[in-house]
Enzyme design. Structure first.
Site: not given
Ligand code: PGA
Length: 251
Positions: A9-11, A96, A98, A168, A174, A213, A234
């Site tokens: 997931n490149w966000k 997600h 976020e 998640e 993150g 993470s 991520g």
């Molecule tokens: P992260 O993000 O690997 O940077 O913790 C995972 C995600 O948001 O899908």
């Protein structure tokens, strides 16, 4: 036997040059990944076309990070599932944390997005997970099962034959604080047991991947757990070598 799946997931990261460089490195190393592992990458909307054009012939599958719940219509600034499918997108992340947090997306809206994904031939990756307060308050199970139930109630259990669930925990995203394999496995197991009450066959077949993470040095241990079918990655998916190493851990 469920196939393992690792999705990057490149966000909201990267420009065209960076995306191209990352992708070229991934494509050239993808032969090192086991045939038994599915791998997806989810760039931002603006880079989907660029990525699609370079993916031809590679094992990487194109995913998007979101979609609008409506069919193609007058909704300025949004992207419909039909547009994504037309572009060659096959996976789409919905719910997600976020977006739940920063954009106030509700369980109900997320369930509508899941419907829209399936109507348009996309496989939704449904993200669920508890916050730190919820975990500390002892309500992890009711939180994740509650999030899952809204989607199951909307589409029915059979539709989960073509849904990927991503567990998640919000406190792990993150932050560098990965859930231990035991913590993750416990939640994956309870989600599968919950689905089994509705359909044993669907529960056995559905892929539940872990996100939060995931890194090269913890992926193998996580993916070894019986009910962890891969990862949603991520930050570590933005580094080609590390992402390839994570994908190799799944094979
Ligand atoms: P992260 O993000 O690997 O940077 O913790 C995972 C995600 O948001 O899908």
């Amino acid at each position: 036997m469920r196939r393992k799946l690792v999705v990057g997931n490149w966000k909201m990261h990267g420009n065209r040059a960076q995306v191209t460089e990352l992708l070229q490195e991934l494509i050239s190393s993808a032969t090192q990944i086991s045939q038994g592992v599915d791998v997806g990458v989810c760039p931002s909307f603006v880079h989907l076309g660029l990525v699609k054009d370079q993916l031809a012939g590679s094992k990487l599958i194109l995913g998007a990070q979101d979609l609008n719940e409506q069919p193609e219509s007058a909704v300025t600034g949004e992207v419909a599932g039909s547009m994504l499918f037309d572009l060659g997108v096959r996976y789409v992340i919905v719910g997600h944390s976020e977006r739940r947090e920063k954009l106030k997306e509700s369980d109900d809206l997320i369930a509508d997005k899941l419907v829209s994904a399936q109507v348009n031939g996309l496989t939704p990756i449904l993200c669920i997970g508890e916050s730190l307060e919820q975990r500390q308050g002892g309500v992890t199970e009711e939180t994740v099962v509650g999030q899952l139930n809204v989607a199951v109630d909307k589409v029915g259990i059979r539709a989960f034959n073509d849904v990927i669930i991503a567990y998640e925990p919000v406190w792990a995203i993150g932050t560098g604080h990965t859930a231990t394999p035991e913590q993750a496995q416990e939640v994956h197991r309870l989600l599968r047991d919950h689905l089994a009450e509705l359909s044993a066959a669907v529960a056995e077949a559905v892929r539940i991947i872990y996100g939060g993470s995931v890194k090269a040095d913890n992926a193998k241990e996580l993916f070894r757990s019986a009910d962890i079918d891969g990862g949603l990655v991520g930050a570590a998916s933005l580094k080609a070598e590390e992402f390839i190493s994570i994908c190799k851990s799944a094979g």
